[in-house]
Design an enzyme around this catalytic site. Structure first.
Site, mmCIF file in Angstrom:
data_model
loop_
_atom_site.group_PDB
_atom_site.id
_atom_site.type_symbol
_atom_site.label_atom_id
_atom_site.label_comp_id
_atom_site.label_asym_id
_atom_site.label_seq_id
_atom_site.Cartn_x
_atom_site.Cartn_y
_atom_site.Cartn_z
ATOM 1 N N LYS A 44 0.876 -1.179 0.000
ATOM 2 C CA LYS A 44 0.000 0.000 0.000
ATOM 3 C C LYS A 44 0.916 1.232 0.000
ATOM 4 O O LYS A 44 1.449 1.629 1.026
ATOM 5 C CB LYS A 44 -0.867 -0.016 1.271
ATOM 6 C CG LYS A 44 -2.190 0.730 1.201
ATOM 7 C CD LYS A 44 -2.150 2.194 0.882
ATOM 8 C CE LYS A 44 -1.728 3.121 1.980
ATOM 9 N NZ LYS A 44 -1.718 4.535 1.527
ATOM 10 N N GLY A 62 6.968 5.283 7.838
ATOM 11 C CA GLY A 62 6.181 6.509 7.890
ATOM 12 C C GLY A 62 6.410 7.206 9.209
ATOM 13 O O GLY A 62 7.456 7.039 9.848
ATOM 14 N N GLU A 93 9.896 1.611 10.412
ATOM 15 C CA GLU A 93 10.921 2.620 10.078
ATOM 16 C C GLU A 93 10.240 3.968 10.200
ATOM 17 O O GLU A 93 9.417 4.320 9.359
ATOM 18 C CB GLU A 93 11.404 2.430 8.641
ATOM 19 C CG GLU A 93 12.004 1.075 8.342
ATOM 20 C CD GLU A 93 13.437 0.983 8.781
ATOM 21 O OE1 GLU A 93 13.884 -0.112 9.121
ATOM 22 O OE2 GLU A 93 14.103 2.041 8.812
ATOM 23 N N CYS A 138 13.796 11.005 6.014
ATOM 24 C CA CYS A 138 13.818 10.554 7.407
ATOM 25 C C CYS A 138 15.199 10.727 8.027
ATOM 26 O O CYS A 138 15.325 10.945 9.224
ATOM 27 C CB CYS A 138 13.376 9.105 7.502
ATOM 28 S SG CYS A 138 14.328 8.024 6.435
ATOM 29 N N GLU A 195 10.254 16.640 14.504
ATOM 30 C CA GLU A 195 10.678 16.362 13.133
ATOM 31 C C GLU A 195 9.863 17.268 12.215
ATOM 32 O O GLU A 195 8.634 17.139 12.144
ATOM 33 C CB GLU A 195 10.402 14.893 12.775
ATOM 34 C CG GLU A 195 10.865 14.568 11.373
ATOM 35 C CD GLU A 195 10.435 13.181 10.899
ATOM 36 O OE1 GLU A 195 9.278 12.808 11.118
ATOM 37 O OE2 GLU A 195 11.266 12.495 10.304
HETATM 38 P P1 NAP Z 1 2.588 8.824 7.291
HETATM 39 O O1 NAP Z 1 1.551 9.852 7.256
HETATM 40 O O2 NAP Z 1 2.820 8.072 8.533
HETATM 41 O O3 NAP Z 1 2.247 7.829 6.075
HETATM 42 C C1 NAP Z 1 3.048 6.723 5.756
HETATM 43 C C2 NAP Z 1 2.199 5.680 5.068
HETATM 44 O O4 NAP Z 1 1.205 5.224 5.981
HETATM 45 C C3 NAP Z 1 1.446 6.180 3.846
HETATM 46 O O5 NAP Z 1 1.309 5.140 2.902
HETATM 47 C C4 NAP Z 1 0.078 6.508 4.423
HETATM 48 O O6 NAP Z 1 -0.932 6.482 3.439
HETATM 49 C C5 NAP Z 1 -0.078 5.383 5.410
HETATM 50 N N1 NAP Z 1 -1.016 5.633 6.502
HETATM 51 C C6 NAP Z 1 -1.505 6.810 6.945
HETATM 52 N N2 NAP Z 1 -2.375 6.595 7.974
HETATM 53 C C7 NAP Z 1 -2.404 5.253 8.178
HETATM 54 C C8 NAP Z 1 -3.084 4.401 9.099
HETATM 55 N N3 NAP Z 1 -3.903 4.884 10.017
HETATM 56 N N4 NAP Z 1 -2.879 3.066 9.036
HETATM 57 C C9 NAP Z 1 -2.035 2.548 8.129
HETATM 58 N N5 NAP Z 1 -1.363 3.305 7.211
HETATM 59 C C10 NAP Z 1 -1.543 4.635 7.250
HETATM 60 O O7 NAP Z 1 4.022 9.392 6.884
HETATM 61 P P2 NAP Z 1 4.366 10.302 5.643
HETATM 62 O O8 NAP Z 1 3.912 11.654 5.963
HETATM 63 O O9 NAP Z 1 3.914 9.664 4.383
HETATM 64 O O10 NAP Z 1 5.962 10.199 5.662
HETATM 65 C C11 NAP Z 1 6.720 10.991 6.476
HETATM 66 C C12 NAP Z 1 7.196 10.263 7.711
HETATM 67 O O11 NAP Z 1 7.813 9.034 7.355
HETATM 68 C C13 NAP Z 1 8.245 11.019 8.467
HETATM 69 O O12 NAP Z 1 8.011 10.929 9.844
HETATM 70 C C14 NAP Z 1 9.530 10.297 8.099
HETATM 71 O O13 NAP Z 1 10.575 10.461 9.013
HETATM 72 C C15 NAP Z 1 9.069 8.909 7.995
HETATM 73 N N6 NAP Z 1 9.985 8.118 7.164
HETATM 74 C C16 NAP Z 1 10.801 7.231 7.769
HETATM 75 C C17 NAP Z 1 11.711 6.497 7.018
HETATM 76 C C18 NAP Z 1 12.640 5.517 7.672
HETATM 77 O O14 NAP Z 1 13.257 4.724 6.962
HETATM 78 N N7 NAP Z 1 12.778 5.548 8.980
HETATM 79 C C19 NAP Z 1 11.761 6.680 5.648
HETATM 80 C C20 NAP Z 1 10.914 7.613 5.068
HETATM 81 C C21 NAP Z 1 10.014 8.318 5.842
HETATM 82 P P3 NAP Z 1 -1.459 7.846 2.729
HETATM 83 O O15 NAP Z 1 -0.254 8.683 2.477
HETATM 84 O O16 NAP Z 1 -2.112 7.347 1.499
HETATM 85 O O17 NAP Z 1 -2.404 8.449 3.691
#
Ligand code: NAP
Length: 498
Positions: free
Chosen positions: A186, A239, A262, A296, A394
């Site tokens: 997804k 995420g 992650e 990230c 962050e």
């Molecule tokens: P996010 O809002 O947490 O979303 C990540 C993924 O989860 C997306 O596919 C999102 O779908 C989905 N999602 C959202 N709500 C959900 C729920 N309730 N249940 C299951 N899945 C759900 O994060 P983001 O804004 O896309 O990404 C930024 C964050 O990711 C930052 O905090 C960053 O540090 C972190 N990140 C970490 C790494 C690592 O390797 N540690 C790498 C990259 C990013 P939709 O977008 O379709 O809503």
């Protein structure tokens, strides 16, 4: 046309995608329309899958796991599929980079580099598929032999974010496949195109049907349903820490699926007085501006030796001023657009908070008006106090907060003063300082006199609230396995009933 003026054009009409189910495209019924963050123009139409579609994808992945069409193959044959995938990616590199740019807003040259890294992931995954093995115990006495087997976990759910849609996908998929698992992916709703394209690429490479499935839609609906699904054996989530927490609850409330997490980071870059300050300033400018700081592992906290702080901040600000922010489709752009409107608002509100809390803007500090799309100038704050929100949260944007230290101990203490533990970078020519800091700062990825370096051989993952488990390399493959111990009696049993 020379390299400085060359630019790709936008598609004439948005491209409509299906979703990828059991080895074929399925037509969407309802769609999410995605506009290019760099241009504001509609570029893709992505299906809004239903929970029934998700259930069909999990069933397909379950069938493909249980029929042994993938897990039952020799590692060498799985490696063959991964190597053929790498070859197809090489051929389709520019096309994949193009769709990545249109949905994400990153510069085209950077996107091509990310596809190259993805190719390397498939090559390393191929090696891992052949090398994956267990262990044996020849030490249990003459009448008992012990074997430790590594078996694939089963059906994996994979949820990915929008900042590196294809790269993060490919830092996981080859290693999941190497282990023998099947999966349902997804992607983020705003950046689904390249995850979908990987479906037809894997099929062309010979992946059996049902092993790789993609369902698209929002996190709140499809993502949540995937985390709660009782027939998913493991979930790999990349995420935010906030959603990561809800994933842990969903796993506990459903079937205790194994989790890989992650999550976020607030990563330090530590500069000592004996460092090559030119190099360190270039790295600090790159570390906060690369991918518009939507990374990230962005180094968002500068921790600099007081003796050189003023000189260093001046050097750094001059470098940040020279960064080319512009149209992502332009060949020489270094920093592109902010990926979503919500993220753009978040970053700008943190810049205002920083100003309001009394930190000083040395460079940047505002949005950039390029006529269309959302852009923010790389920003450096000095005079930042530990309790300020720009010091703790962050931001996920090109906003760097600077702190000063006097001793190595104080530098380590500042670096560890965060709930996160994803990455860190240290700049010093003194081996004692560099090694002491590398050992004592709690982060999953460490760079000494470099930043964001590495390859898919090396594991990635976080300490503290940055996550659980490791992705990539042999560590990544092992994460998608279960360990089973097998005991074999040799000779006649020593009877219990005499
Ligand atoms: P996010 O809002 O947490 O979303 C990540 C993924 O989860 C997306 O596919 C999102 O779908 C989905 N999602 C959202 N709500 C959900 C729920 N309730 N249940 C299951 N899945 C759900 O994060 P983001 O804004 O896309 O990404 C930024 C964050 O990711 C930052 O905090 C960053 O540090 C972190 N990140 C970490 C790494 C690592 O390797 N540690 C790498 C990259 C990013 P939709 O977008 O379709 O809503």
């Amino acid at each position: 046309m020379d390299k400085t003026t060359r630019s790709l054009s936008l598609p004439e009409a948005p491209r409509e995608f299906g979703f990828w189910l059991d080895g074929v495209w399925e037509a969407g019924r309802d769609f999410f329309d995605r506009s290019s963050p760099g241009h504001g123009t509609p570029v893709t139409r992505i299906p809004k899958c239903t929970v029934d579609d998700l259930n069909a994808a999990v069933s397909a992945a379950r069938r493909a796991f249980e029929d042994r069409s993938w897990a039952g193959l020799p590692g060498a044959e799985r490696a063959g599929v991964l190597l053929r995938t790498a070859e197809i990616l090489r051929r389709r590199r520019d096309e994949i980079a193009y769709w990545e740019v249109l949905e994400n807003g990153k510069p085209i040259a950077q996107a091509r580099g990310e596809i190259d890294h993805a190719i390397a992931c498939f090559e390393v995954g191929a090696g891992a598929a052949r090398m994956l093995h267990g262990d044996s115990f020849n030490s249990l006495g003459d009448n008992l032999f012990g074997m430790v087997l590594r078996e694939p976990v089963g059906v994996v759910g994979l949820i990915t974010p929008w900042n590196f849609p294809f790269l993060i996908l490919c830092e996981r998929v080859p290693f999941i496949l190497a282990s023998g698992c099947t999966m349902v992916v997804k992607p983020s709703e705003v950046t689904s195109a390249t995850t979908l394209l990987l479906g037809e690429i894997l099929a062309e490479a010979g992946l059996p049907k049902g092993v790789y499935n993609v369902v698209t839609g929002s996190g709140r609906t499809i993502g949540q349903a995937l985390t709660e699904h009782p027939d998913v054996d493991m979930l790999s989530f990349t995420g935010s820490t906030g959603v990561g927490r809800s994933v842990v609850h969903a796993a506990a409330d459903s079937n205790f699926k194994k989790l890989g997490l992650e999550l976020g980071g607030k990563n330090p870059i530590m500069v000592f007085a004996d460092a090559d300050l030119e190099d360190a300033a270039d790295a600090a400018a790159f570390g906060i501006s690369f991918n518009t700081g939507q990374c990230c592992v962005s180094s968002s906290r500068l921790i600099v030796d007081r003796r050189v702080a003023l000189e260093f901040e001046k050097l750094l600000a001059a470098k940040m001023n020279k960064i080319v922010v512009g149209d992502p489709l332009h060949e020489t752009t270094q920093v592109g657009a902010i990926t979503t409107d919500a993220q753009n608002q978040t970053i700008l509100s943190y810049i205002e908070k920083g100003k309001g809390e009394g930190a000083r803007v040395v460079t940047g500090g505002s949005a950039l008006d390029l006529g269309r799309g959302s852009y923010i100038a790389p920003t450096l704050f000095t005079g930042v106090k530990r309790e300020m929100s720009i010091a703790r949260d962050e931001i996920f944007g090109p906003v760097l907060s600077s702190f000063q230290f006097e001793t190595v101990e104080e530098a380590i203490q500042l670096a560890n003063d965060t709930v996160y533990g994803l990455a860190a970078s240290v700049w010093s020519k003194n081996i004692d300082t560099a090694l002491t800091v590398s050992r004592r700062v709690r982060a999953g990825r460490f760079w000494v006199n470099c930043i964001m370096a590495g390859g898919p051989e090396m594991p990635l993952g976080g300490f503290k609230q940055s996550g659980w488990g490791r992705e990539a390399g042999i560590y990544g493959v092992e994460e998608y396995t279960q360990v089973k111990s097998v005991h074999v009696e040799i000779g006649k049993r020593n009877h219990w009933i005499k």
